[in-house]
Scaffold this motif. Structure first.
Motif, PDB file in Angstrom:
ATOM      1  N   CYS A 234       0.830  -1.204   0.000  1.00  0.00           N
ATOM      2  CA  CYS A 234       0.000   0.000   0.000  1.00  0.00           C
ATOM      3  C   CYS A 234       0.867   1.257   0.000  1.00  0.00           C
ATOM      4  N   ILE A 235       0.266   2.349  -0.442  1.00  0.00           N
ATOM      5  CA  ILE A 235       0.955   3.639  -0.428  1.00  0.00           C
ATOM      6  C   ILE A 235      -0.053   4.718  -0.086  1.00  0.00           C
ATOM      7  N   ARG A 236       0.382   5.661   0.731  1.00  0.00           N
ATOM      8  CA  ARG A 236      -0.495   6.763   1.135  1.00  0.00           C
ATOM      9  C   ARG A 236       0.305   8.030   1.318  1.00  0.00           C
ATOM     10  N   GLN A 237      -0.393   9.150   1.218  1.00  0.00           N
ATOM     11  CA  GLN A 237       0.179  10.447   1.540  1.00  0.00           C
ATOM     12  C   GLN A 237      -0.390  10.986   2.845  1.00  0.00           C
ATOM     13  N   GLN A 238      -1.260  10.220   3.455  1.00  0.00           N
ATOM     14  CA  GLN A 238      -1.897  10.671   4.693  1.00  0.00           C
ATOM     15  C   GLN A 238      -0.991  10.400   5.897  1.00  0.00           C
ATOM     16  N   PHE A 239      -0.020  11.286   6.035  1.00  0.00           N
ATOM     17  CA  PHE A 239       0.869  11.307   7.193  1.00  0.00           C
ATOM     18  C   PHE A 239       0.760  12.675   7.849  1.00  0.00           C
ATOM     19  N   SER A 240       1.264  12.773   9.075  1.00  0.00           N
ATOM     20  CA  SER A 240       1.216  14.059   9.777  1.00  0.00           C
ATOM     21  C   SER A 240       2.538  14.808   9.711  1.00  0.00           C
TER      22      SER A 240
ATOM     23  N   SER B 213       8.303   0.483  10.473  1.00  0.00           N
ATOM     24  CA  SER B 213       7.085   0.322  11.280  1.00  0.00           C
ATOM     25  C   SER B 213       5.823   0.193  10.440  1.00  0.00           C
ATOM     26  N   GLY B 214       5.955  -0.462   9.282  1.00  0.00           N
ATOM     27  CA  GLY B 214       4.775  -0.764   8.487  1.00  0.00           C
ATOM     28  C   GLY B 214       4.595   0.057   7.242  1.00  0.00           C
ATOM     29  N   HIS B 215       5.321   1.181   7.098  1.00  0.00           N
ATOM     30  CA  HIS B 215       5.176   1.946   5.856  1.00  0.00           C
ATOM     31  C   HIS B 215       6.458   1.961   5.038  1.00  0.00           C
ATOM     32  N   GLY B 216       7.190   0.838   5.092  1.00  0.00           N
ATOM     33  CA  GLY B 216       8.481   0.794   4.412  1.00  0.00           C
ATOM     34  C   GLY B 216       8.405   0.645   2.917  1.00  0.00           C
ATOM     35  N   LEU B 217       7.556  -0.259   2.416  1.00  0.00           N
ATOM     36  CA  LEU B 217       7.594  -0.553   0.982  1.00  0.00           C
ATOM     37  C   LEU B 217       7.340   0.707   0.163  1.00  0.00           C
ATOM     38  N   GLN B 218       6.379   1.512   0.574  1.00  0.00           N
ATOM     39  CA  GLN B 218       6.074   2.730  -0.177  1.00  0.00           C
ATOM     40  C   GLN B 218       7.212   3.748  -0.107  1.00  0.00           C
ATOM     41  N   GLN B 219       8.077   3.616   0.913  1.00  0.00           N
ATOM     42  CA  GLN B 219       9.174   4.559   1.071  1.00  0.00           C
ATOM     43  C   GLN B 219      10.464   4.094   0.405  1.00  0.00           C
ATOM     44  N   ALA B 220      10.477   2.862  -0.109  1.00  0.00           N
ATOM     45  CA  ALA B 220      11.701   2.290  -0.657  1.00  0.00           C
ATOM     46  C   ALA B 220      12.278   3.086  -1.831  1.00  0.00           C
ATOM     47  N   PRO B 221      11.476   3.588  -2.770  1.00  0.00           N
ATOM     48  CA  PRO B 221      12.090   4.345  -3.867  1.00  0.00           C
ATOM     49  C   PRO B 221      12.825   5.597  -3.391  1.00  0.00           C
ATOM     50  N   ALA B 222      12.219   6.393  -2.526  1.00  0.00           N
ATOM     51  CA  ALA B 222      12.841   7.649  -2.098  1.00  0.00           C
ATOM     52  C   ALA B 222      13.997   7.418  -1.136  1.00  0.00           C
ATOM     53  N   LEU B 223      13.836   6.495  -0.197  1.00  0.00           N
ATOM     54  CA  LEU B 223      14.887   6.299   0.792  1.00  0.00           C
ATOM     55  C   LEU B 223      16.070   5.528   0.205  1.00  0.00           C
TER      56      LEU B 223
END
Length: 400
Positions: free
Chosen positions: A57-63, A352-362
């Motif tokens: 999954c991927i989301r932009q709903q972060f704080s 902590s659960g949102h890694g896959l969506q962050q893999a390209p940027a990180l």
């Protein structure tokens, strides 16, 4: 076990799943970088890797702004995957199913938090809408919303995608571009006399290789890897459960990834539906503990789903699994970049659960740091290790 091809590498990446392979691939895209790269992976089947158990999954709903920006690049990368992969006609197009996340608030306090989060997200270009219960009901009449005060929803570049394909192409293209993958396990590290760098890593096979940079991309095992260099990481494996179910009365439209106040989340999964949750108690577990709590569905998950969507009163589980979060106990955010003392030891941990969506940027950011000594496209310094030493949390209010 096979032996490494060389005795010295510019970069040794510990862990070859999504983050290790993202860094490896991005290094091959860095202009002017021509160093030798070794990826050490203890299990090349990836059977128990967190990557293999992801819900993609991927989301932009972060704080926090940095998390929003990181996922925005993730969406760009997914939608333009073939272009990023050099327009190779063999590379498939990745679809991003943008049915969005729907956060439901049942208290005034959480409703206010959602509204504050929405303002941050919109200021950064996200399409998040803050909705009343009546507005949710108009868009999705199948929900039971008697206890709901407000919600946030975003259908722009937010949903799920084929994370397995992205991982596969990171790995195979990195190899094609000269990165060496080795089935082995790092068991020890040797540091320089002054303690400011790792000079060698020792492998389970008995080989020892010299290294210019070490990247810790070992997922839930991150703390054990860091410990070999005398580094403390507040990262531990925690279980997360996933259920795929069929419904006797399917919905007439896509089900957003619904984050229910009960702690259960559920969404469309092709012609089926997917649900997930943490266990009742959420302790750290052993690295090899994948025992399944079969009572969780009957006692927690299905009651929450059937209450929120009464049409789901007749459902059947057709698949289920448990995986591990690499859980950052400080603030549930990524730890990225060099250690403050052991300067050539780079962290890429604690998602902590949102890694896959962050893999390209990180992965891109770590590759930039290795190649150029600085982040060039997106400043990842909010994730720096120093906050761990100083016990300064990077607050993220939207953790699932």
């Amino acid at each position: 076990m096979p032996q490494p091809n060389h005795s010295t590498y510019d970069v040794v990446i510990i862990g070859g799943a999504i983050f290790g392979s993202s860094v490896a691939w991005w290094l091959t895209q860095m202009a002017g970088f021509d160093g030798k790269v070794l990826v050490v992976e203890r299990d090349p089947t990836y059977e128990y890797a967190a990557t293999s158990h992801t819900n993609s999954c991927i989301r932009q709903q972060f704080s926090s702004a940095i998390n929003v920006k990181v996922s925005q690049f993730g969406a760009e990368f997914i939608k333009n995957f073939r272009r990023f992969m050099g327009d190779d006609p063999e590379v498939p197009h990745l679809a991003l199913q943008s049915f969005g996340y729907l956060y439901l608030a049942d208290t005034p306090e959480f409703a206010q938090t959602l509204q504050q989060n929405q303002q941050i997200q919109v200021a950064l270009g996200a399409g998040t809408q803050h909705m009343t219960a009546a507005e949710v009901a108009a868009a999705y009449p199948f929900y039971q919303l008697d206890d709901i005060i407000a919600a946030n929803h975003n259908r722009v570049d937010e949903g799920y995608f084929d994370g397995g394909t992205m991982f596969d192409w990171f790995k195979r293209t990195a190899r094609r571009n000269g990165v060496e993958y080795l089935h082995d396990e790092v068991t020890a590290m040797t540091k320089a006399a002054d303690g400011t760098s790792v000079t060698h890593v020792t492998l389970k096979s008995g080989a020892t290789v010299a290294c210019g940079t070490v990247v810790n991309a070992s997922g839930p095992r991150a703390a054990a890897t860091a410990g070999m260099a005398g580094i403390t990481l507040p990262v531990e494996p925690r279980k997360r459960y996933t259920f795929v179910f069929d419904a006797a009365k399917p919905l007439d439209r896509d089900l957003p990834l619904t984050i229910d106040p009960s702690g259960v989340h559920f969404r469309t999964e092709g012609k089926y539906y997917m649900a997930g949750c943490p266990p009742r108690e959420d302790p750290a577990v052993a690295y090899d503990d994948f025992a399944f709590d079969h009572s969780l569905w009957e006692d927690k998950v299905w009651p929450a789903i059937a209450t929120r969507v009464p049409q789901f009163d007749q459902v059947k589980v057709i698949n289920e699994w448990v995986g591990h979060y690499d859980y950052n106990t400080l603030d549930q955010n990524a730890i990225v970049g060099p250690h403050s003392v052991v300067e050539n030891f780079l962290c890429l941990n604690g998602f902590s659960g949102h890694g896959l969506q962050q893999a390209p940027a990180l992965g891109r950011g770590i590759a930039e740091w290795i190649a150029y000594g600085a982040y060039r496209t997106l400043d990842l310094s909010p994730y720096a290790y120093r906050r761990i030493e100083e016990n300064q949390s990077l607050i993220e209010k939207a953790v699932i």
